[in-house]
Design a protein around this motif. Structure first.
Motif, PDB file in Angstrom:
ATOM      1  N   TYR A   1       0.082  -7.540   1.523  1.00 45.88           N
ATOM      2  CA  TYR A   1      -0.205  -6.913   0.242  1.00 45.88           C
ATOM      3  C   TYR A   1       0.887  -5.905  -0.091  1.00 45.88           C
ATOM      4  O   TYR A   1       1.378  -5.200   0.777  1.00 45.88           O
TER       5      TYR A   1
ATOM      6  N   THR B   1       2.219  -2.765  -2.859  1.00 49.90           N
ATOM      7  CA  THR B   1       1.811  -1.784  -3.855  1.00 49.90           C
ATOM      8  C   THR B   1       2.408  -2.172  -5.207  1.00 49.90           C
ATOM      9  O   THR B   1       3.213  -3.102  -5.311  1.00 49.90           O
ATOM     10  N   ASN B   2       2.037  -1.433  -6.244  1.00 53.67           N
ATOM     11  CA  ASN B   2       2.555  -1.717  -7.579  1.00 53.67           C
ATOM     12  C   ASN B   2       4.081  -1.614  -7.605  1.00 53.67           C
ATOM     13  O   ASN B   2       4.759  -2.487  -8.158  1.00 53.67           O
TER      14      ASN B   2
ATOM     15  N   GLU C   1       1.711  -2.433 -14.754  1.00 54.33           N
ATOM     16  CA  GLU C   1       0.563  -1.625 -15.154  1.00 54.33           C
ATOM     17  C   GLU C   1       0.036  -2.080 -16.512  1.00 54.33           C
ATOM     18  O   GLU C   1      -1.177  -2.205 -16.708  1.00 54.33           O
TER      19      GLU C   1
ATOM     20  N   ARG D   1      -1.776  -5.417 -16.283  1.00 51.71           N
ATOM     21  CA  ARG D   1      -3.115  -5.313 -15.709  1.00 51.71           C
ATOM     22  C   ARG D   1      -4.131  -4.981 -16.794  1.00 51.71           C
ATOM     23  O   ARG D   1      -5.270  -5.422 -16.755  1.00 51.71           O
TER      24      ARG D   1
ATOM     25  N   PHE E   1      -4.367  -9.234  -9.067  1.00 50.80           N
ATOM     26  CA  PHE E   1      -4.272  -8.028  -8.245  1.00 50.80           C
ATOM     27  C   PHE E   1      -5.595  -7.788  -7.550  1.00 50.80           C
ATOM     28  O   PHE E   1      -6.617  -8.364  -7.906  1.00 50.80           O
ATOM     29  N   HIS E   2      -5.558  -6.959  -6.543  1.00 51.51           N
ATOM     30  CA  HIS E   2      -6.737  -6.621  -5.751  1.00 51.51           C
ATOM     31  C   HIS E   2      -6.936  -5.113  -5.821  1.00 51.51           C
ATOM     32  O   HIS E   2      -5.967  -4.353  -5.843  1.00 51.51           O
ATOM     33  N   LYS E   3      -8.196  -4.693  -5.850  1.00 48.36           N
ATOM     34  CA  LYS E   3      -8.523  -3.272  -5.833  1.00 48.36           C
ATOM     35  C   LYS E   3      -9.182  -2.943  -4.503  1.00 48.36           C
ATOM     36  O   LYS E   3     -10.178  -3.535  -4.127  1.00 48.36           O
TER      37      LYS E   3
ATOM     38  N   ARG F   1      -9.437   2.912  -4.896  1.00 46.22           N
ATOM     39  CA  ARG F   1      -8.628   3.265  -6.063  1.00 46.22           C
ATOM     40  C   ARG F   1      -7.255   2.627  -6.025  1.00 46.22           C
ATOM     41  O   ARG F   1      -6.497   2.714  -6.990  1.00 46.22           O
ATOM     42  N   ARG F   2      -6.939   2.004  -4.913  1.00 42.70           N
ATOM     43  CA  ARG F   2      -5.597   1.446  -4.720  1.00 42.70           C
ATOM     44  C   ARG F   2      -5.503   0.036  -5.298  1.00 42.70           C
ATOM     45  O   ARG F   2      -6.347  -0.814  -5.045  1.00 42.70           O
ATOM     46  N   VAL F   3      -4.440  -0.217  -6.039  1.00 43.92           N
ATOM     47  CA  VAL F   3      -4.145  -1.545  -6.593  1.00 43.92           C
ATOM     48  C   VAL F   3      -3.101  -2.186  -5.701  1.00 43.92           C
ATOM     49  O   VAL F   3      -2.055  -1.600  -5.437  1.00 43.92           O
TER      50      VAL F   3
ATOM     51  N   TYR G   1      -1.132  -6.100  -4.592  1.00 38.23           N
ATOM     52  CA  TYR G   1      -0.807  -7.471  -4.972  1.00 38.23           C
ATOM     53  C   TYR G   1      -0.548  -8.279  -3.708  1.00 38.23           C
ATOM     54  O   TYR G   1       0.243  -7.871  -2.862  1.00 38.23           O
TER      55      TYR G   1
END
Length: 123
Positions: free
Chosen positions: A51, A53-54, A69, A72, A80-82, A85-87, A89
């Motif tokens: 995974y 991060t953005n 962003e 999304r 994307f996955h949550k 609070r973290r997004v 990919y």
């Protein structure tokens, strides 16, 4: 007078390829023992999904983090996955999303269907 070499005064040669003298790489801890060659060549069963991060995903796709962003919110971006609070990919999702956007030419029917502004009949 003999010209024999006195081996006791010669510097000892060190074989740097032995496990004892091998340097730790950038991702290994210096105090951790180097794994044996047989262990290093054993293939893994299946690697866990990676995974990003953005910011990492944007760098992977060579896009602005702000672009991801926006996508999304309005749609059209990669899955994307949550996690709280973290997004995040998944790397496989980014590669699938990128491969869906490959075309032969701008006259490709799929390209025209996805980009209505690309039709040249209006001019």
């Amino acid at each position: 007078m003999s010209h024999s070499i006195d081996l006791s005064r010669q510097p000892r040669r060190i074989d740097l390829d032995t496990q004892l003298h091998r340097k730790a790489g950038p991702t290994t801890h210096a105090m951790r023992p180097v794994e044996a060659a047989s262990e290093a060549q054993t293939p893994q069963a299946s690697p866990a999904p990676r995974y990003l991060t953005n910011n990492e995903a944007a760098a992977f796709l060579r896009l602005s983090p702000r672009t991801l962003e926006k996508q999304r919110v309005i749609g059209g971006g990669p899955r994307f996955h949550k996690f709280g609070r973290r997004v995040m990919y998944a790397l496989a999702d980014l590669e699938a999303w990128a491969s869906e956007r490959s075309f032969e030419t701008t006259f490709d029917p799929e390209y025209i269907d996805r980009h209505p502004g690309a039709q040249r009949d209006d001019q």
